[in-house]
Design an enzyme around this catalytic site. Structure first.
Site, PDB file in Angstrom:
ATOM      1  N   GLU A  12     -37.754  14.766  63.052  1.00  0.00           N
ATOM      2  CA  GLU A  12     -37.292  13.965  61.915  1.00  0.00           C
ATOM      3  C   GLU A  12     -37.979  14.277  60.591  1.00  0.00           C
ATOM      4  OE1 GLU A  12     -35.954   9.869  64.054  1.00  0.00           O
ATOM      5  OE2 GLU A  12     -38.101  10.121  63.794  1.00  0.00           O
TER       6      GLU A  12
HETATM    7  C1  TNX Z   1     -36.943   8.344  67.085  1.00  0.00           C
HETATM    8  S1  TNX Z   1     -37.922  10.122  69.226  1.00  0.00           S
HETATM    9  C2  TNX Z   1     -38.219   8.808  66.849  1.00  0.00           C
HETATM   10  C3  TNX Z   1     -39.333   7.853  66.752  1.00  0.00           C
HETATM   11  C4  TNX Z   1     -38.843   6.428  66.807  1.00  0.00           C
HETATM   12  C5  TNX Z   1     -37.803   6.303  67.880  1.00  0.00           C
HETATM   13  C6  TNX Z   1     -37.323   4.909  68.113  1.00  0.00           C
HETATM   14  C7  TNX Z   1     -38.496  10.805  68.054  1.00  0.00           C
HETATM   15  C8  TNX Z   1     -38.927  12.158  68.294  1.00  0.00           C
HETATM   16  N1  TNX Z   1     -38.566  10.144  66.891  1.00  0.00           N
HETATM   17  O1  TNX Z   1     -40.077   8.085  65.586  1.00  0.00           O
HETATM   18  O2  TNX Z   1     -39.943   5.618  67.098  1.00  0.00           O
HETATM   19  O3  TNX Z   1     -36.696   7.108  67.519  1.00  0.00           O
HETATM   20  O4  TNX Z   1     -36.468   4.847  69.209  1.00  0.00           O
END
Ligand code: TNX
Length: 493
Positions: free
Chosen positions: A300
């Protein structure tokens, strides 16, 4: 059993989770195991085994006539299995014999026995059976966020106990994010000094000292659980940019963050402070880590162009490799290459977002990357069970018990070669989870479902049988003080 005797469906009557490779019911009297002698190859294993059997209501007494004998034996396990974790468990009224080529298999056998003791007859009447067992995947784990809300050593030991109870081998700890830095590092003490004292919604936060992290690894290793620490880079870094202004282009520290938005923070590879920061934190973390893996995140990063992201992932991966560890990265790092398919072979990628474009994964697999499957619509145990559930998020939809159980890791990425699946990890993020009870109520009963996906051959899985077997675990969970969500999908005792 004679041909005329109706064969009960063992898969529904024996409370074993995950379901083993082969279970043979013997036409023989039940075993009385209320008081047993315990023979083991070493004291450490004997103590762990004794703890588990006592927790299941048995008494361990060196003078007992019935014995539970654990012994190393290369021939144990299902025919043809080469898994180092394989074992055989034979229970008869004469006693129990467990064999395995390695100590880990002996402890697996004891965990299976512990579940048999918790069956309807209790320790006085354990069915006579032979179990020959080995896991489907090596990587069977849980990924746990200790940043959004902090969970300290006592909670983490309880999580290790839970993970190990279902024969999982990996506890991946997400130790850094926008809201906090939760691991003390000798070369960068400012990180925990300045960026550990808050969490989502405010509150005290916290961090693990180096000594606490080492102790946790030892506790886990005794139970054959490897701790995989994660420093998330180059996004999810507000704790770092809050600590060091020179990680930001304007030279000024960012503000503390207590919200739950993702994707806004980032590092800048070409700032002079960045490379030394990466070397220090990844070098320290690798030195603190007993296991072979260090996770460097990569998820992300919504504000960095593809070229800088690719250079960043290569940098972080090579620092980890130079420190003697294998890097693990979130699925986004499949794109972390300057040319498609050039990710370093042996890199482990953790798949999570079912909405992502699949092509880069197939390319990465062809280049030698291996995949850990954490499909959010099945294995994200921070998703709500139902829309009304008071805890959790729902961006990947709701994940009821049956959703956590009924999925096939080798089919979640169409076109991915099946042999590039390294294993399965459940994941739990803690934006909405503030206490151990809340955390456990999200893990139970869904973690056992994911554990069975990771362990049991697809042809042996069966939802109706699993429902019955998971219900049989509830008394042990109550005894252990493990909170669980009594989903209506199961008839709980
Ligand atoms: C996505 S999973 C994220 C996390 C959040 C999560 C909540 C991932 C690699 N990144 O930063 O906590 O969703 O479900």
């Amino acid at each position: 059993m004679s041909a005329a005797t109706p064969v009960p469906d063992l898969r529904a009557t024996l409370p074993l989770v995950p379901w083993p490779s082969a279970v043979e019911a013997l036409d023989a009297p039940v075993a009385g195991l209320a008081v047993v002698r315990l023979d083991a190859p070493d004291d450490e294993l004997r103590e762990l085994a004794a703890e588990l059997l006592v927790a299941a209501g048995a008494q361990v007494d060196p003078a007992a006539t019935v014995s539970v004998a654990l012994s190393l034996d290369a021939d144990a396990g299902p025919a043809g299995s080469a898994s180092p974790e394989r074992y055989t468990l034979r229970v008869t009224s004469d006693g129990v014999v467990a064999t395995a080529p390695e100590r880990v298999g002996l402890l697996h056998a004891v965990r299976t026995l512990r579940q048999l003791l918790g069956g309807t007859g209790g320790p006085d009447a354990v069915p006579a059976v032979v179990v020959r067992d080995a896991p489907r995947y090596r990587w069977r784990g849980l990924s746990l966020d200790v940043v959004r809300h902090f969970f300290g050593p006592a909670d983490l030991r309880a999580v290790v106990d839970l993970v190990a109870a279902f024969k999982l081998r990996v506890l991946h700890l997400h130790l850094t994010d926008d809201q906090g830095w939760r691991i003390e590092l000798p070369s960068r003490p400012e990180l925990t000094e300045k960026a550990s004292q808050t969490q989502v919604g405010g509150g005290p936060g916290g961090y693990l000292t180096g000594a606490e992290f080492r102790d946790l690894q030892r506790y886990a290793a005794a139970r054959f659980v490897t701790v995989v620490p994660e420093i998330d880079l180059p996004g999810h870094v507000n704790a770092a940019t809050h600590t060091y202004g020179d990680l930001n282009p304007d030279g000024r520290p960012t503000d503390v963050y207590e919200g739950i938005e993702v994707g806004f923070s980032r590092l800048w590879l070409d700032l002079p402070a960045t490379e030394p920061f990466l070397r220090d934190v990844l070098g320290d973390l690798a030195r603190l880590t007993d296991g072979p893996y260090v996770h460097v995140g990569g998820d992300e990063v919504h504000t960095m162009d593809a070229d800088e992201y690719a250079r960043f992932v290569e940098r972080a991966g090579s620092i980890v490799r130079d420190a003697g560890k294998t890097p693990v990265m979130w699925q986004e790092a499949a794109r972390g290459t300057l040319a498609p398919g050039t990710l370093a072979p042996g890199t482990l990628l953790q798949y999570w977002d079912p909405k992502a474009d699949r092509e880069p994964f197939v390319d990465a697999a062809r280049a030698g990357a291996r995949f850990i499957m954490s499909a959010a619509d099945h294995a994200y145990l921070d998703m709500k069970y139902t829309p009304e559930h008071p805890l959790g998020l729902d961006w990947a939809g709701c994940v009821e018990l049956r959703d956590a159980y009924e999925w096939e890791p080798e089919e979640v990425i169409p076109g991915l070669p099946a042999d590039s699946v390294e294993g399965v990890s459940a994941a739990v993020w803690t934006e909405t989870l503030t206490t151990r009870d809340e955390l456990f109520s999200m893990l139970l009963p869904r973690l056992p479902a994911v554990a069975e996906v990771a362990w049991t051959a697809p042809a042996s899985k069966d939802w109706a049988a699993f429902r019955a077997r998971v219900a049989g675990q509830a008394p042990a969970w109550r005894d252990a003080g493990w909170e669980f969500h009594p989903t209506p999908q199961v008839d709980w005792p």
